[in-house]
Write an enzyme that holds these catalytic residues in place. Structure first.
Site, PDB file in Angstrom:
ATOM      1  N   HIS A  63      -6.280  -6.943  13.300  1.00  0.00           N
ATOM      2  CA  HIS A  63      -5.059  -6.124  13.273  1.00  0.00           C
ATOM      3  C   HIS A  63      -4.725  -5.692  14.699  1.00  0.00           C
ATOM      4  O   HIS A  63      -5.619  -5.386  15.480  1.00  0.00           O
ATOM      5  CB  HIS A  63      -5.303  -4.902  12.375  1.00  0.00           C
ATOM      6  CG  HIS A  63      -4.072  -4.138  11.995  1.00  0.00           C
ATOM      7  ND1 HIS A  63      -2.931  -4.738  11.509  1.00  0.00           N
ATOM      8  CD2 HIS A  63      -3.796  -2.806  12.010  1.00  0.00           C
ATOM      9  CE1 HIS A  63      -2.008  -3.806  11.241  1.00  0.00           C
ATOM     10  NE2 HIS A  63      -2.517  -2.632  11.543  1.00  0.00           N
ATOM     11  N   LYS A  74       0.845  -1.203   0.000  1.00  0.00           N
ATOM     12  CA  LYS A  74       0.000   0.000   0.000  1.00  0.00           C
ATOM     13  C   LYS A  74       0.878   1.251   0.000  1.00  0.00           C
ATOM     14  O   LYS A  74       2.071   1.167   0.327  1.00  0.00           O
ATOM     15  CB  LYS A  74      -0.902  -0.020   1.237  1.00  0.00           C
ATOM     16  CG  LYS A  74      -0.140  -0.081   2.553  1.00  0.00           C
ATOM     17  CD  LYS A  74      -1.052  -0.441   3.712  1.00  0.00           C
ATOM     18  CE  LYS A  74      -0.263  -0.430   5.018  1.00  0.00           C
ATOM     19  NZ  LYS A  74      -1.081  -0.864   6.154  1.00  0.00           N
ATOM     20  N   ARG A 106       1.211 -10.612   7.656  1.00  0.00           N
ATOM     21  CA  ARG A 106       1.151  -9.422   6.795  1.00  0.00           C
ATOM     22  C   ARG A 106       2.210  -8.393   7.191  1.00  0.00           C
ATOM     23  O   ARG A 106       1.891  -7.278   7.565  1.00  0.00           O
ATOM     24  CB  ARG A 106      -0.216  -8.732   6.921  1.00  0.00           C
ATOM     25  CG  ARG A 106      -1.444  -9.570   6.708  1.00  0.00           C
ATOM     26  CD  ARG A 106      -2.714  -8.699   6.704  1.00  0.00           C
ATOM     27  NE  ARG A 106      -2.870  -7.887   7.904  1.00  0.00           N
ATOM     28  CZ  ARG A 106      -3.476  -8.278   9.019  1.00  0.00           C
ATOM     29  NH1 ARG A 106      -4.031  -9.468   9.101  1.00  0.00           N
ATOM     30  NH2 ARG A 106      -3.555  -7.464  10.057  1.00  0.00           N
ATOM     31  N   TYR A 142      13.832  31.522   4.238  1.00  0.00           N
ATOM     32  CA  TYR A 142      12.610  32.200   4.690  1.00  0.00           C
ATOM     33  C   TYR A 142      12.628  32.411   6.201  1.00  0.00           C
ATOM     34  O   TYR A 142      13.076  31.538   6.948  1.00  0.00           O
ATOM     35  CB  TYR A 142      11.386  31.335   4.366  1.00  0.00           C
ATOM     36  CG  TYR A 142      11.045  31.220   2.905  1.00  0.00           C
ATOM     37  CD1 TYR A 142      10.775  32.352   2.134  1.00  0.00           C
ATOM     38  CD2 TYR A 142      10.960  29.962   2.308  1.00  0.00           C
ATOM     39  CE1 TYR A 142      10.420  32.232   0.795  1.00  0.00           C
ATOM     40  CE2 TYR A 142      10.615  29.830   0.973  1.00  0.00           C
ATOM     41  CZ  TYR A 142      10.351  30.970   0.221  1.00  0.00           C
ATOM     42  OH  TYR A 142       9.995  30.837  -1.096  1.00  0.00           O
ATOM     43  N   CYS A 188      12.819  24.738   2.210  1.00  0.00           N
ATOM     44  CA  CYS A 188      11.876  25.333   1.252  1.00  0.00           C
ATOM     45  C   CYS A 188      11.169  24.213   0.489  1.00  0.00           C
ATOM     46  O   CYS A 188      11.443  23.032   0.692  1.00  0.00           O
ATOM     47  CB  CYS A 188      12.619  26.229   0.268  1.00  0.00           C
ATOM     48  SG  CYS A 188      13.657  27.470   1.060  1.00  0.00           S
ATOM     49  N   MET A 189      10.278  24.570  -0.411  1.00  0.00           N
ATOM     50  CA  MET A 189       9.537  23.551  -1.160  1.00  0.00           C
ATOM     51  C   MET A 189      10.471  22.688  -2.022  1.00  0.00           C
ATOM     52  O   MET A 189      10.330  21.476  -2.098  1.00  0.00           O
ATOM     53  CB  MET A 189       8.483  24.204  -2.050  1.00  0.00           C
ATOM     54  CG  MET A 189       7.610  23.201  -2.781  1.00  0.00           C
ATOM     55  SD  MET A 189       6.458  23.973  -3.920  1.00  0.00           S
ATOM     56  CE  MET A 189       5.309  24.755  -2.810  1.00  0.00           C
ATOM     57  N   ASP A 190      11.461  23.350  -2.655  1.00  0.00           N
ATOM     58  CA  ASP A 190      12.257  22.656  -3.671  1.00  0.00           C
ATOM     59  C   ASP A 190      13.751  22.622  -3.379  1.00  0.00           C
ATOM     60  O   ASP A 190      14.511  22.007  -4.128  1.00  0.00           O
ATOM     61  CB  ASP A 190      12.046  23.342  -5.025  1.00  0.00           C
ATOM     62  CG  ASP A 190      10.572  23.596  -5.280  1.00  0.00           C
ATOM     63  OD1 ASP A 190       9.807  22.622  -5.266  1.00  0.00           O
ATOM     64  OD2 ASP A 190      10.192  24.774  -5.447  1.00  0.00           O
ATOM     65  N   ARG A 215     -10.464   0.424  14.762  1.00  0.00           N
ATOM     66  CA  ARG A 215     -10.520   1.052  13.439  1.00  0.00           C
ATOM     67  C   ARG A 215     -11.703   0.423  12.698  1.00  0.00           C
ATOM     68  O   ARG A 215     -12.834   0.619  13.124  1.00  0.00           O
ATOM     69  CB  ARG A 215      -9.172   0.863  12.737  1.00  0.00           C
ATOM     70  CG  ARG A 215      -8.929   1.798  11.591  1.00  0.00           C
ATOM     71  CD  ARG A 215      -7.458   1.842  11.159  1.00  0.00           C
ATOM     72  NE  ARG A 215      -6.942   0.553  10.699  1.00  0.00           N
ATOM     73  CZ  ARG A 215      -5.674   0.354  10.323  1.00  0.00           C
ATOM     74  NH1 ARG A 215      -4.801   1.349  10.346  1.00  0.00           N
ATOM     75  NH2 ARG A 215      -5.260  -0.828   9.904  1.00  0.00           N
TER      76      ARG A 215
HETATM   77  C1  LIG Z   1      -0.367  -1.600   6.998  1.00  0.00           C
HETATM   78  C2  LIG Z   1      -0.967  -2.838   7.535  1.00  0.00           C
HETATM   79  C3  LIG Z   1      -0.163  -3.936   7.810  1.00  0.00           C
HETATM   80  C4  LIG Z   1       1.352  -3.887   7.801  1.00  0.00           C
HETATM   81  O1  LIG Z   1       1.775  -3.228   8.985  1.00  0.00           O
HETATM   82  P1  LIG Z   1       3.348  -3.091   9.328  1.00  0.00           P
HETATM   83  O2  LIG Z   1       3.350  -2.437  10.666  1.00  0.00           O
HETATM   84  O3  LIG Z   1       3.943  -2.233   8.266  1.00  0.00           O
HETATM   85  O4  LIG Z   1       3.904  -4.453   9.342  1.00  0.00           O
HETATM   86  C5  LIG Z   1      -0.789  -5.120   8.170  1.00  0.00           C
HETATM   87  N1  LIG Z   1      -2.136  -5.183   8.253  1.00  0.00           N
HETATM   88  C6  LIG Z   1      -2.943  -4.121   8.033  1.00  0.00           C
HETATM   89  C7  LIG Z   1      -4.408  -4.271   8.165  1.00  0.00           C
HETATM   90  C8  LIG Z   1      -2.381  -2.910   7.672  1.00  0.00           C
HETATM   91  O5  LIG Z   1      -3.181  -1.861   7.463  1.00  0.00           O
END
Ligand SMILES: *Cc1c(COP(=O)(O)O)cnc(C)c1O
Length: 397
Positions: free
Chosen positions: A171, A44, A230, A287, A334-336, A142
């Site tokens: 999670h 992601k 995961r 700045y 700065c931005m750039d 969540r």
């Molecule tokens: C992002 C995410 C992960 C991975 O988490 P890490 O801390 O990067 O290992 C696993 N499961 C879910 C649902 C996530 O949103």
């Protein structure tokens, strides 16, 4: 390995992505898993800033069983790039995205009867049977159904023509913390998740692939590996929270280390000194005139700023490596562009290479983790923040 910028001139600021480190990190994670436990690699947010498509291809070569994305468009990008393994969409989709999910063979995470019914209607109309992973909230706070709701939702999925239960997952909120309260909390989450699985099985419904472990849990809670893990952050070479390399190797905390772990960050961000100027005592830089030279000195300019992901709030916490030495950023970013204090008797000259952060073995004296620690954030935010306009150059090393 080449990169998308082959053939035209590249700007001074770019990121190297070391795919050899990706392979090595995945291999070290694999060694922690019992045979048969599947590996789902989250890609992601453009693979945490490393480039979703190249990371996904390498992950597949390394034997990843699943990929995970946050949003449907990220899954579509991977399908267009020829990725054929299952792709789990972790965030809740909009009903208007269901057709795309089905056409692209993505696996949605759902956790309420309204969306399950709507997906079933769309899938049935398209003559398809769509896999669903049921998300259970065991304490993250969540998305997810409650443990009590899970069996009925599993039954709803099992009884619907157009969908089937391919997995159940949860999670963790504090798996990266070693505080006793947090360890107890994670153990309760694991226990609740196990009860959810059992309650679904008692209905004679196959829960499919059960999964829970993020990066921290892969290393810290083997009992939470279930059928699949995961891990995101560790794949990209950083350690989550208290689960540091020293801790894992038994240097602190007295933990038995099953095998030495040495993860390596994939990314370094480089630039070059495009101008060196003499600054007189009393002259200000950037700045807001917040930095004023206390003595005559030299200041270098690099063409990288918050538009590239070097956040303004890093301020003077940001140091860069030039010719094997650290130099501080001075004045507002700065931005750039931003400015570097080269001191009074500097050997740095125009066009010298600058490493903004990266793995030590590629010469960086500051890592994304160091910047994160000093700036009060986490390494995730540093790599995710590196902007699209910073070209990624893929290396085999
Ligand atoms: C992002 C995410 C992960 C991975 O988490 P890490 O801390 O990067 O290992 C696993 N499961 C879910 C649902 C996530 O949103």
């Amino acid at each position: 390995m080449g990169n998308q910028y082959d053939g035209y001139t590249m700007r001074a600021t770019f990121a190297n992505i070391y795919m050899g480190n990706l392979r090595s990190n995945i291999e070290q994670i694999r060694r922690r898993l019992a045979p048969g436990v599947r590996l789902c690699i989250p890609v992601k947010a453009d693979a945490y800033g490393h480039g979703a498509v190249p990371v996904a291809h390498t992950a597949v070569e390394c034997g990843a069983d699943y990929l995970a994305v946050a949003v449907v468009s990220e899954g579509v990008e991977l399908r267009k790039a020829g990725i054929t393994i299952p792709i789990l969409v972790l965030s809740l989709p909009q009903p208007s995205e269901f057709t795309e999910i089905i056409e692209r063979h993505l696996t949605p995470s759902l956790c309420d009867s309204e969306l399950i019914r709507m997906l079933n209607v769309t899938a049935t109309a398209m003559g398809r049977k769509v896999p669903i992973h049921l998300k259970v909230d065991t304490g993250m706070g969540r998305i997810g159904c409650t443990a009590a709701e899970a069996p009925e939702l599993a039954r709803l999925i099992a009884q619907s023509q157009g969908v089937y239960l391919d997995g159940v997952f949860t999670h963790f909120a504090v798996s990266d913390s070693l505080l006793p309260d947090d360890v107890a909390y994670t153990r309760r989450q694991i226990g609740t998740f196990q009860q959810v699985i059992d309650s679904i099985r008692r209905l004679d419904i196959d829960p499919g692939i059960c999964h829970a472990a993020n990066s921290a849990a892969v290393f810290q809670y083997p009992e939470a590996h279930f059928d699949m893990v995961r891990p995101g952050l560790v794949v990209y070479g950083y350690y989550p929270g208290d689960i540091t390399e020293e801790y894992l190797n038994g240097v602190v905390g007295g933990k038995d280390a099953p095998s030495a772990v040495h993860l390596q960050p994939l990314m370094d961000v480089r630039s070059s000194i495009v101008a060196v100027k003499q600054v007189r005592r009393g002259e200000s830089i950037s700045y807001g005139r917040q930095w004023v030279a206390q003595e005559d000195c030299q200041v270098g300019v690099i063409p990288a700023g918050y538009g590239d992901g070097l956040l303004r709030r890093y301020g003077e916490n940001l140091q860069v490596t030039i010719n094997g030495r650290l130099y501080p950023v001075v004045g507002r970013i700065c931005m750039d562009q931003c400015m570097i204090d080269l001191g009074t008797d500097s050997s740095v000259s125009r066009w010298d290479e600058v490493i903004i952060f990266g793995p030590q073995e590629h010469g960086a004296l500051q890592s994304a983790q160091d910047i994160a620690d000093k700036a009060g954030t986490i390494s995730y935010e540093i790599t995710c923040g590196i902007a699209q306009r910073v070209p990624r150059v893929y290396k085999d090393e």
